[in-house]
Design a protein around this motif. Structure first.
Motif, short mmCIF file in Angstrom:
data_model
loop_
_atom_site.label_atom_id
_atom_site.label_comp_id
_atom_site.label_asym_id
_atom_site.label_seq_id
_atom_site.Cartn_x
_atom_site.Cartn_y
_atom_site.Cartn_z
N GLN A 32 0.81 -1.21 0.00
CA GLN A 32 0.00 0.00 0.00
C GLN A 32 0.84 1.26 0.00
N LYS A 33 2.12 1.14 0.31
CA LYS A 33 3.01 2.31 0.31
C LYS A 33 3.75 2.48 -1.02
N LEU A 34 3.58 1.51 -1.95
CA LEU A 34 4.36 1.54 -3.18
C LEU A 34 3.81 2.44 -4.29
N PRO A 35 2.49 2.52 -4.50
CA PRO A 35 2.00 3.25 -5.68
C PRO A 35 2.53 4.67 -5.82
N ALA A 36 2.67 5.40 -4.72
CA ALA A 36 3.09 6.80 -4.80
C ALA A 36 4.47 6.95 -5.42
N LYS A 37 5.32 5.94 -5.27
CA LYS A 37 6.69 6.03 -5.77
C LYS A 37 6.93 5.16 -7.01
N THR A 38 5.89 4.51 -7.49
CA THR A 38 6.07 3.54 -8.58
C THR A 38 6.72 4.15 -9.81
N LEU A 39 6.17 5.23 -10.32
CA LEU A 39 6.69 5.80 -11.57
C LEU A 39 8.09 6.37 -11.37
N GLN A 40 8.32 7.02 -10.23
CA GLN A 40 9.65 7.58 -9.96
C GLN A 40 10.70 6.47 -9.96
N LYS A 41 10.40 5.36 -9.30
CA LYS A 41 11.36 4.26 -9.21
C LYS A 41 11.61 3.64 -10.59
N ALA A 42 10.56 3.47 -11.37
CA ALA A 42 10.72 2.88 -12.70
C ALA A 42 11.54 3.80 -13.61
N LEU A 77 26.44 -6.73 -11.74
CA LEU A 77 25.14 -6.91 -12.40
C LEU A 77 24.08 -7.32 -11.38
N GLN A 78 24.44 -8.23 -10.50
CA GLN A 78 23.50 -8.68 -9.47
C GLN A 78 23.14 -7.54 -8.53
N VAL A 79 24.11 -6.70 -8.19
CA VAL A 79 23.85 -5.54 -7.34
C VAL A 79 22.92 -4.55 -8.07
N GLU A 80 23.15 -4.37 -9.37
CA GLU A 80 22.30 -3.47 -10.16
C GLU A 80 20.86 -3.98 -10.17
N LEU A 81 20.69 -5.29 -10.29
CA LEU A 81 19.33 -5.85 -10.28
C LEU A 81 18.67 -5.64 -8.93
N LEU A 82 19.43 -5.76 -7.85
CA LEU A 82 18.88 -5.50 -6.52
C LEU A 82 18.61 -4.01 -6.31
N LYS A 83 19.54 -3.20 -6.77
CA LYS A 83 19.40 -1.74 -6.61
C LYS A 83 18.11 -1.25 -7.24
N HIS A 84 17.77 -1.83 -8.37
CA HIS A 84 16.54 -1.43 -9.06
C HIS A 84 15.50 -2.55 -8.98
N GLY A 85 15.48 -3.20 -7.81
CA GLY A 85 14.51 -4.27 -7.59
C GLY A 85 13.08 -3.80 -7.68
N SER A 86 12.86 -2.49 -7.50
CA SER A 86 11.50 -1.95 -7.64
C SER A 86 10.94 -2.25 -9.03
N GLN A 101 11.55 -4.87 -10.82
CA GLN A 101 11.11 -6.27 -10.82
C GLN A 101 9.72 -6.39 -10.19
N VAL A 102 9.52 -5.69 -9.09
CA VAL A 102 8.22 -5.73 -8.41
C VAL A 102 7.12 -5.15 -9.31
N ILE A 103 7.42 -4.03 -9.93
CA ILE A 103 6.44 -3.37 -10.81
C ILE A 103 6.02 -4.31 -11.93
N TYR A 104 7.00 -4.90 -12.61
CA TYR A 104 6.68 -5.81 -13.71
C TYR A 104 5.93 -7.05 -13.24
N ALA A 105 6.34 -7.59 -12.09
CA ALA A 105 5.72 -8.82 -11.59
C ALA A 105 4.24 -8.62 -11.29
N LEU A 106 3.87 -7.41 -10.86
CA LEU A 106 2.48 -7.16 -10.47
C LEU A 106 1.64 -6.56 -11.58
N THR A 107 2.25 -5.86 -12.52
CA THR A 107 1.47 -5.10 -13.50
C THR A 107 1.54 -5.63 -14.92
N VAL A 108 2.58 -6.37 -15.24
CA VAL A 108 2.78 -6.85 -16.61
C VAL A 108 2.72 -8.37 -16.70
N SER A 109 3.48 -9.04 -15.85
CA SER A 109 3.60 -10.49 -15.92
C SER A 109 2.26 -11.23 -15.90
#
Length: 425
Positions: free
Chosen positions: A227-237, A337-346, A348-356
Protein backbone atom coordinates in the motif's frame (compact mmCIF):
# COMPACT_ATOMS: atom_id res chain seq x y z
CA UNK A 1 -10.54 -11.24 -48.66
CA UNK A 2 -11.61 -7.57 -49.13
CA UNK A 3 -8.80 -5.08 -48.79
CA UNK A 4 -8.78 -2.51 -46.03
CA UNK A 5 -7.83 1.14 -46.46
CA UNK A 6 -4.38 0.19 -45.23
CA UNK A 7 -3.78 -2.48 -47.89
CA UNK A 8 -5.50 -1.02 -50.94
CA UNK A 9 -2.14 -0.27 -52.59
CA UNK A 10 -1.21 -3.98 -52.64
CA UNK A 11 -1.64 -5.13 -56.26
CA UNK A 12 0.02 -7.38 -58.83
CA UNK A 13 2.57 -4.73 -59.84
CA UNK A 14 3.58 -4.08 -56.25
CA UNK A 15 3.98 -7.80 -55.58
CA UNK A 16 5.89 -8.41 -58.81
CA UNK A 17 8.41 -5.75 -57.82
CA UNK A 18 8.73 -7.30 -54.35
CA UNK A 19 9.56 -10.73 -55.75
CA UNK A 20 11.95 -9.38 -58.35
CA UNK A 21 13.84 -7.22 -55.85
CA UNK A 22 13.98 -9.87 -53.15
CA UNK A 23 14.76 -12.99 -55.17
CA UNK A 24 16.19 -11.58 -58.40
CA UNK A 25 13.66 -13.50 -60.48
CA UNK A 26 12.57 -12.29 -63.92
CA UNK A 27 9.38 -12.49 -65.97
CA UNK A 28 7.33 -12.75 -62.78
CA UNK A 29 3.62 -13.35 -63.29
CA UNK A 30 1.27 -13.13 -60.33
CA UNK A 31 -1.34 -15.88 -60.59
CA UNK A 32 -3.23 -15.07 -57.38
CA UNK A 33 -2.70 -13.29 -54.10
CA UNK A 34 -4.52 -12.68 -50.87
CA UNK A 35 -4.10 -10.13 -48.11
CA UNK A 36 -5.44 -11.04 -44.71
CA UNK A 37 -5.01 -9.73 -41.16
CA UNK A 38 -2.43 -11.66 -39.20
CA UNK A 39 -4.12 -14.35 -37.14
CA UNK A 40 -4.75 -13.67 -33.47
CA UNK A 41 -3.73 -17.25 -32.74
CA UNK A 42 -1.52 -17.48 -29.67
CA UNK A 43 1.44 -18.78 -31.67
CA UNK A 44 1.30 -16.00 -34.24
CA UNK A 45 4.03 -13.41 -33.65
CA UNK A 46 2.31 -10.94 -35.95
CA UNK A 47 -0.99 -10.65 -34.08
CA UNK A 48 -1.28 -6.86 -34.27
CA UNK A 49 -3.99 -4.70 -35.72
CA UNK A 50 -1.52 -3.27 -38.24
CA UNK A 51 -0.10 -6.61 -39.36
CA UNK A 52 -1.11 -8.42 -42.53
CA UNK A 53 0.07 -11.56 -44.28
CA UNK A 54 0.38 -11.45 -48.04
CA UNK A 55 0.16 -14.86 -49.71
CA UNK A 56 1.23 -14.94 -53.36
CA UNK A 57 1.06 -17.60 -56.06
CA UNK A 58 3.28 -16.82 -59.02
CA UNK A 59 5.44 -18.12 -61.85
CA UNK A 60 8.71 -16.77 -63.21
CA UNK A 61 11.42 -17.59 -65.69
CA UNK A 62 13.30 -19.30 -62.87
CA UNK A 63 10.14 -20.94 -61.44
CA UNK A 64 8.02 -22.28 -64.28
CA UNK A 65 5.93 -24.30 -61.85
CA UNK A 66 3.61 -22.26 -59.69
CA UNK A 67 5.38 -21.11 -56.51
CA UNK A 68 3.81 -19.93 -53.28
CA UNK A 69 5.40 -17.37 -51.00
CA UNK A 70 4.27 -15.30 -48.02
CA UNK A 71 5.42 -11.95 -46.69
CA UNK A 72 4.45 -10.11 -43.54
CA UNK A 73 3.42 -6.48 -44.02
CA UNK A 74 3.40 -4.11 -41.08
CA UNK A 75 1.36 -1.09 -42.03
CA UNK A 76 0.77 2.09 -40.08
CA UNK A 77 -2.97 2.40 -39.38
CA UNK A 78 -4.88 4.84 -41.56
CA UNK A 79 -8.15 4.45 -39.70
CA UNK A 80 -9.58 2.69 -36.66
CA UNK A 81 -8.89 2.88 -32.92
CA UNK A 82 -5.11 3.22 -33.18
CA UNK A 83 -5.09 6.03 -35.75
CA UNK A 84 -4.82 8.94 -33.32
CA UNK A 85 -2.21 7.18 -31.19
CA UNK A 86 -0.01 6.45 -34.21
CA UNK A 87 -0.33 10.04 -35.43
CA UNK A 88 1.35 11.23 -32.25
CA UNK A 89 3.89 8.42 -32.00
CA UNK A 90 7.24 7.80 -33.68
CA UNK A 91 7.25 4.04 -33.06
CA UNK A 92 6.83 3.24 -36.73
CA UNK A 93 9.76 5.47 -37.67
CA UNK A 94 11.88 3.75 -35.04
CA UNK A 95 11.06 0.30 -36.36
CA UNK A 96 11.86 1.25 -39.94
CA UNK A 97 15.19 2.68 -38.77
CA UNK A 98 15.92 -0.54 -36.86
CA UNK A 99 15.30 -2.78 -39.87
CA UNK A 100 16.94 -0.54 -42.47
CA UNK A 101 20.05 0.56 -40.60
CA UNK A 102 20.59 -0.51 -36.99
CA UNK A 103 20.03 -4.26 -37.23
CA UNK A 104 22.15 -4.70 -40.40
CA UNK A 105 24.97 -2.76 -38.69
CA UNK A 106 24.74 -5.04 -35.66
CA UNK A 107 24.81 -8.16 -37.83
CA UNK A 108 27.86 -6.80 -39.70
CA UNK A 109 29.66 -6.13 -36.44
CA UNK A 110 28.90 -9.60 -35.08
CA UNK A 111 29.99 -11.20 -38.37
CA UNK A 112 33.53 -9.93 -37.71
CA UNK A 113 33.71 -12.65 -35.06
CA UNK A 114 33.58 -15.24 -37.83
CA UNK A 115 29.94 -16.09 -38.51
CA UNK A 116 26.66 -14.46 -39.47
CA UNK A 117 24.15 -14.35 -36.63
CA UNK A 118 20.56 -13.43 -37.46
CA UNK A 119 18.84 -11.11 -34.99
CA UNK A 120 15.58 -10.37 -36.81
CA UNK A 121 13.53 -11.19 -39.90
CA UNK A 122 14.90 -9.88 -43.17
CA UNK A 123 13.60 -6.56 -44.38
CA UNK A 124 12.09 -6.98 -47.85
CA UNK A 125 10.78 -3.49 -48.47
CA UNK A 126 9.90 -0.26 -46.68
CA UNK A 127 8.30 2.98 -47.78
CA UNK A 128 6.57 6.10 -46.52
CA UNK A 129 4.26 6.44 -49.54
CA UNK A 130 1.52 5.65 -50.31
CA UNK A 131 1.52 4.40 -46.73
CA UNK A 132 4.07 3.84 -43.98
CA UNK A 133 4.94 0.24 -44.65
CA UNK A 134 7.45 -2.42 -43.65
CA UNK A 135 7.46 -5.76 -45.52
CA UNK A 136 9.34 -8.55 -43.76
CA UNK A 137 10.08 -12.14 -44.51
CA UNK A 138 7.59 -14.56 -42.98
CA UNK A 139 9.76 -16.39 -40.47
CA UNK A 140 7.18 -19.13 -40.06
CA UNK A 141 8.07 -20.23 -43.60
CA UNK A 142 11.55 -21.11 -42.27
CA UNK A 143 10.21 -23.05 -39.34
CA UNK A 144 10.28 -20.35 -36.65
CA UNK A 145 7.39 -20.12 -34.21
CA UNK A 146 6.38 -18.44 -30.97
CA UNK A 147 5.81 -20.43 -27.82
CA UNK A 148 2.65 -20.41 -25.74
CA UNK A 149 2.87 -17.47 -23.35
CA UNK A 150 0.58 -19.12 -20.79
CA UNK A 151 3.00 -22.03 -20.40
CA UNK A 152 6.14 -19.90 -20.39
CA UNK A 153 9.53 -20.75 -21.83
CA UNK A 154 11.52 -23.82 -20.87
CA UNK A 155 14.98 -23.42 -19.38
CA UNK A 156 16.63 -24.19 -22.76
CA UNK A 157 14.45 -21.63 -24.54
CA UNK A 158 15.06 -19.03 -21.82
CA UNK A 159 18.81 -19.70 -21.94
CA UNK A 160 18.93 -19.28 -25.72
CA UNK A 161 16.85 -16.09 -25.50
CA UNK A 162 19.23 -14.40 -23.04
CA UNK A 163 22.27 -15.60 -24.99
CA UNK A 164 20.88 -14.06 -28.17
CA UNK A 165 19.94 -10.93 -26.20
CA UNK A 166 23.60 -10.68 -25.16
CA UNK A 167 24.58 -10.56 -28.86
CA UNK A 168 22.07 -7.74 -29.43
CA UNK A 169 23.29 -5.82 -26.38
CA UNK A 170 27.01 -6.36 -27.00
CA UNK A 171 26.90 -5.15 -30.61
CA UNK A 172 24.93 -2.07 -29.56
CA UNK A 173 27.33 -1.30 -26.69
CA UNK A 174 30.31 -1.31 -29.05
CA UNK A 175 28.46 0.90 -31.52
CA UNK A 176 27.60 3.34 -28.72
CA UNK A 177 31.20 3.41 -27.50
CA UNK A 178 32.35 4.33 -31.01
CA UNK A 179 29.63 6.91 -31.64
CA UNK A 180 27.49 8.14 -28.74
CA UNK A 181 24.87 9.60 -31.08
CA UNK A 182 24.30 6.45 -33.13
CA UNK A 183 21.06 5.68 -31.28
CA UNK A 184 19.91 9.23 -30.53
CA UNK A 185 16.40 8.40 -31.71
CA UNK A 186 16.07 5.78 -28.97
CA UNK A 187 16.51 7.97 -25.89
CA UNK A 188 13.01 7.54 -24.44
CA UNK A 189 11.62 4.20 -23.34
CA UNK A 190 8.49 3.09 -21.53
CA UNK A 191 9.31 4.92 -18.32
CA UNK A 192 10.27 8.50 -19.07
CA UNK A 193 9.34 11.75 -17.40
CA UNK A 194 7.50 12.98 -20.50
CA UNK A 195 5.13 10.00 -20.38
CA UNK A 196 3.99 10.23 -16.75
CA UNK A 197 0.42 11.13 -17.68
CA UNK A 198 0.20 7.95 -19.81
CA UNK A 199 1.57 5.55 -17.20
CA UNK A 200 -1.09 5.60 -14.49
CA UNK A 201 -1.89 1.96 -15.21
CA UNK A 202 1.24 0.85 -13.33
CA UNK A 203 0.64 2.52 -9.94
CA UNK A 204 -3.11 1.92 -10.28
CA UNK A 205 -2.61 -1.83 -10.73
CA UNK A 206 -0.25 -2.03 -7.76
CA UNK A 207 -2.88 -0.16 -5.75
CA UNK A 208 -5.47 -2.76 -6.76
CA UNK A 209 -3.14 -5.57 -5.66
CA UNK A 210 -2.96 -3.92 -2.25
CA UNK A 211 -6.74 -3.49 -2.09
CA UNK A 212 -7.51 -7.14 -2.84
CA UNK A 213 -4.48 -8.53 -1.01
CA UNK A 214 -6.65 -10.63 1.31
CA UNK A 215 -8.49 -12.18 -1.66
CA UNK A 216 -5.17 -13.06 -3.28
CA UNK A 217 -3.84 -14.68 -0.11
CA UNK A 218 -1.19 -12.02 0.54
CA UNK A 219 -0.16 -11.74 4.18
CA UNK A 220 -1.00 -8.55 6.07
CA UNK A 221 2.63 -7.44 6.61
CA UNK A 222 3.29 -7.66 2.84
CA UNK A 223 -0.07 -6.01 2.06
CA UNK A 224 0.93 -3.10 4.33
CA UNK A 225 4.13 -2.65 2.34
CA UNK A 226 2.29 -2.85 -0.99
CA UNK A 227 0.00 0.00 0.00
CA UNK A 228 3.01 2.31 0.31
CA UNK A 229 4.36 1.54 -3.18
CA UNK A 230 2.00 3.25 -5.68
CA UNK A 231 3.09 6.80 -4.80
CA UNK A 232 6.69 6.03 -5.77
CA UNK A 233 6.07 3.54 -8.58
CA UNK A 234 6.69 5.80 -11.57
CA UNK A 235 9.65 7.58 -9.96
CA UNK A 236 11.36 4.26 -9.21
CA UNK A 237 10.72 2.88 -12.70
CA UNK A 238 12.04 6.05 -14.35
CA UNK A 239 15.16 5.89 -12.18
CA UNK A 240 15.78 2.31 -13.35
CA UNK A 241 15.41 3.34 -16.98
CA UNK A 242 17.84 6.23 -16.48
CA UNK A 243 20.38 4.17 -14.53
CA UNK A 244 24.02 4.43 -15.58
CA UNK A 245 25.24 0.86 -15.07
CA UNK A 246 28.97 1.44 -14.50
CA UNK A 247 29.10 3.29 -17.82
CA UNK A 248 27.71 0.33 -19.78
CA UNK A 249 24.78 1.38 -21.94
CA UNK A 250 23.15 -0.81 -24.54
CA UNK A 251 20.25 -0.57 -26.95
CA UNK A 252 17.44 -2.45 -25.23
CA UNK A 253 14.70 -4.16 -27.23
CA UNK A 254 12.21 -2.58 -24.83
CA UNK A 255 9.46 -5.21 -25.17
CA UNK A 256 11.48 -8.38 -24.80
CA UNK A 257 9.04 -11.15 -23.95
CA UNK A 258 7.72 -14.49 -25.22
CA UNK A 259 5.61 -13.26 -28.15
CA UNK A 260 8.47 -11.21 -29.56
CA UNK A 261 10.92 -14.13 -29.60
CA UNK A 262 10.67 -16.83 -32.28
CA UNK A 263 12.37 -20.19 -31.85
CA UNK A 264 13.48 -22.73 -34.43
CA UNK A 265 13.96 -26.47 -33.98
CA UNK A 266 15.69 -29.10 -36.09
CA UNK A 267 14.03 -32.28 -35.00
CA UNK A 268 13.99 -32.04 -31.22
CA UNK A 269 17.01 -29.74 -31.07
CA UNK A 270 16.55 -26.03 -30.38
CA UNK A 271 18.84 -24.27 -32.86
CA UNK A 272 17.98 -20.57 -32.99
CA UNK A 273 16.00 -17.62 -31.68
CA UNK A 274 15.09 -14.45 -33.57
CA UNK A 275 13.45 -11.25 -32.32
CA UNK A 276 10.59 -9.15 -33.74
CA UNK A 277 8.81 -5.90 -32.82
CA UNK A 278 11.48 -3.21 -32.34
CA UNK A 279 9.08 -0.31 -31.78
CA UNK A 280 10.14 0.41 -28.22
CA UNK A 281 13.93 0.19 -28.34
CA UNK A 282 15.67 2.41 -25.80
CA UNK A 283 19.26 3.12 -24.76
CA UNK A 284 19.96 2.36 -21.12
CA UNK A 285 21.11 -0.26 -18.64
CA UNK A 286 20.78 -3.86 -19.86
CA UNK A 287 18.59 -4.59 -16.85
CA UNK A 288 15.70 -2.97 -18.75
CA UNK A 289 15.44 -6.01 -21.04
CA UNK A 290 16.71 -8.52 -18.53
CA UNK A 291 14.20 -7.71 -15.78
CA UNK A 292 11.28 -7.49 -18.22
CA UNK A 293 12.15 -10.85 -19.78
CA UNK A 294 12.56 -12.61 -16.44
CA UNK A 295 9.26 -11.21 -15.18
CA UNK A 296 7.23 -12.10 -18.24
CA UNK A 297 8.63 -15.07 -20.11
CA UNK A 298 10.25 -18.10 -18.43
CA UNK A 299 7.85 -20.70 -17.03
CA UNK A 300 7.32 -19.98 -13.36
CA UNK A 301 9.10 -23.14 -12.23
CA UNK A 302 12.06 -22.21 -14.47
CA UNK A 303 12.12 -18.76 -12.92
CA UNK A 304 12.06 -20.20 -9.42
CA UNK A 305 14.84 -22.73 -10.04
CA UNK A 306 17.07 -21.07 -12.64
CA UNK A 307 16.72 -17.28 -12.39
CA UNK A 308 20.27 -16.75 -11.11
CA UNK A 309 21.64 -19.16 -13.70
CA UNK A 310 19.94 -17.22 -16.51
CA UNK A 311 21.50 -13.99 -15.21
CA UNK A 312 24.88 -15.76 -15.13
CA UNK A 313 24.48 -17.09 -18.70
CA UNK A 314 23.54 -13.63 -19.96
CA UNK A 315 26.49 -11.97 -18.23
CA UNK A 316 29.02 -14.60 -19.29
CA UNK A 317 27.93 -14.32 -22.94
CA UNK A 318 27.89 -10.52 -22.85
CA UNK A 319 31.39 -10.27 -21.36
CA UNK A 320 32.85 -12.74 -23.86
CA UNK A 321 31.30 -10.91 -26.81
CA UNK A 322 32.36 -7.46 -25.61
CA UNK A 323 35.94 -8.68 -25.22
CA UNK A 324 35.96 -10.29 -28.68
CA UNK A 325 34.45 -7.17 -30.26
CA UNK A 326 37.13 -4.92 -28.80
CA UNK A 327 34.93 -3.00 -26.37
CA UNK A 328 37.26 -0.38 -24.90
CA UNK A 329 35.43 0.45 -21.67
CA UNK A 330 35.43 -1.63 -18.51
CA UNK A 331 32.88 -4.41 -18.35
CA UNK A 332 30.82 -4.73 -15.14
CA UNK A 333 31.33 -7.95 -13.20
CA UNK A 334 28.64 -10.52 -12.48
CA UNK A 335 28.49 -9.26 -8.89
CA UNK A 336 27.97 -5.70 -10.15
CA UNK A 337 25.14 -6.91 -12.40
CA UNK A 338 23.50 -8.68 -9.47
CA UNK A 339 23.85 -5.54 -7.34
CA UNK A 340 22.30 -3.47 -10.16
CA UNK A 341 19.33 -5.85 -10.28
CA UNK A 342 18.88 -5.50 -6.52
CA UNK A 343 19.40 -1.74 -6.61
CA UNK A 344 16.54 -1.43 -9.06
CA UNK A 345 14.51 -4.27 -7.59
CA UNK A 346 11.50 -1.95 -7.64
CA UNK A 347 11.34 -2.52 -11.41
CA UNK A 348 11.11 -6.27 -10.82
CA UNK A 349 8.22 -5.73 -8.41
CA UNK A 350 6.44 -3.37 -10.81
CA UNK A 351 6.68 -5.81 -13.71
CA UNK A 352 5.72 -8.82 -11.59
CA UNK A 353 2.48 -7.16 -10.47
CA UNK A 354 1.47 -5.10 -13.50
CA UNK A 355 2.78 -6.85 -16.61
CA UNK A 356 3.60 -10.49 -15.92
CA UNK A 357 0.07 -11.68 -14.99
CA UNK A 358 -1.32 -10.22 -18.22
CA UNK A 359 1.43 -11.39 -20.57
CA UNK A 360 1.11 -14.88 -19.14
CA UNK A 361 -2.53 -15.13 -20.23
CA UNK A 362 -4.39 -15.34 -23.53
CA UNK A 363 -5.65 -11.88 -22.68
CA UNK A 364 -2.25 -10.32 -23.32
CA UNK A 365 -3.69 -7.90 -25.88
CA UNK A 366 -5.45 -6.10 -23.02
CA UNK A 367 -2.15 -5.20 -21.37
CA UNK A 368 -1.41 -1.50 -21.91
CA UNK A 369 1.28 -1.17 -24.58
CA UNK A 370 4.90 -0.86 -23.54
CA UNK A 371 4.95 2.07 -25.98
CA UNK A 372 3.37 4.89 -23.92
CA UNK A 373 2.94 6.97 -27.07
CA UNK A 374 0.37 4.35 -28.15
CA UNK A 375 -1.51 4.72 -24.88
CA UNK A 376 -5.26 4.45 -25.35
CA UNK A 377 -7.15 6.07 -22.46
CA UNK A 378 -10.28 4.10 -23.35
CA UNK A 379 -8.58 0.72 -23.08
CA UNK A 380 -9.94 -1.41 -20.27
CA UNK A 381 -9.15 -4.81 -18.85
CA UNK A 382 -10.51 -6.82 -15.97
CA UNK A 383 -7.45 -6.34 -13.81
CA UNK A 384 -8.85 -8.01 -10.70
CA UNK A 385 -9.88 -11.12 -12.62
CA UNK A 386 -6.40 -11.59 -14.09
CA UNK A 387 -4.70 -10.93 -10.75
CA UNK A 388 -6.92 -13.48 -9.00
CA UNK A 389 -6.14 -16.06 -11.69
CA UNK A 390 -2.42 -15.62 -10.96
CA UNK A 391 -2.71 -15.31 -7.20
CA UNK A 392 -0.45 -18.29 -6.27
CA UNK A 393 2.48 -17.08 -8.38
CA UNK A 394 2.00 -13.46 -7.25
CA UNK A 395 2.06 -14.52 -3.60
CA UNK A 396 5.17 -16.67 -4.14
CA UNK A 397 6.99 -13.85 -5.91
CA UNK A 398 6.06 -11.30 -3.27
CA UNK A 399 7.36 -13.57 -0.50
CA UNK A 400 10.65 -13.97 -2.36
CA UNK A 401 10.92 -10.21 -2.97
CA UNK A 402 10.12 -9.46 0.67
CA UNK A 403 12.90 -11.76 1.90
CA UNK A 404 15.53 -9.70 0.06
CA UNK A 405 13.99 -6.32 0.85
CA UNK A 406 12.56 -5.49 -2.57
CA UNK A 407 9.22 -4.35 -1.10
CA UNK A 408 10.73 -1.83 1.29
CA UNK A 409 11.25 1.09 -1.08
CA UNK A 410 7.88 2.58 -0.16
CA UNK A 411 8.20 1.97 3.58
CA UNK A 412 11.81 3.16 3.81
CA UNK A 413 11.06 6.44 2.11
CA UNK A 414 8.10 6.95 4.46
CA UNK A 415 10.40 6.32 7.45
CA UNK A 416 12.94 8.84 6.14
CA UNK A 417 10.22 11.47 5.73
CA UNK A 418 9.01 10.72 9.25
CA UNK A 419 12.50 11.14 10.69
CA UNK A 420 13.02 14.36 8.74
CA UNK A 421 9.77 15.85 10.06
CA UNK A 422 10.52 14.77 13.64
CA UNK A 423 13.88 16.55 13.75
CA UNK A 424 12.85 19.56 11.72
CA UNK A 425 13.00 22.94 13.47
Amino acid sequence: MPKTAETKFVNSLFLTNLIQSQYGESEVKIKAYDVEPASSDINDPYARSSMNRILIKYTSKENSNEAVITFVAKIKPTDGLLLEQFKKADVFDKEILMYKSVLPSMVTMISKLGSVIELAPQLIYSSETPSDLVVLEDLTARGYSVENQTLGLTFDQSKMAVEKLAFFHAASAVMLSENGQVFSKFSKGTFHGEYKDKLNYFPDTIRIVGEIAADLGISQPIADKLQKLPAKTLQKAIEAYESDFKGLKVLNHGDFWTNNILFKYQGNELVDAIFVDFQNCVVGSPIIDLVYFLASSPALDVLEKHRDELVYVYHETLVLLLQKMGYIKSVPSLLELQVELLKHGSLQVIYALTVSPFLRTKDAQNTPPMQPTLHNPNQSANVKQVLRAHAPSIVAQLKAYDMVGLLDWGANESKIKGLMSRFQH
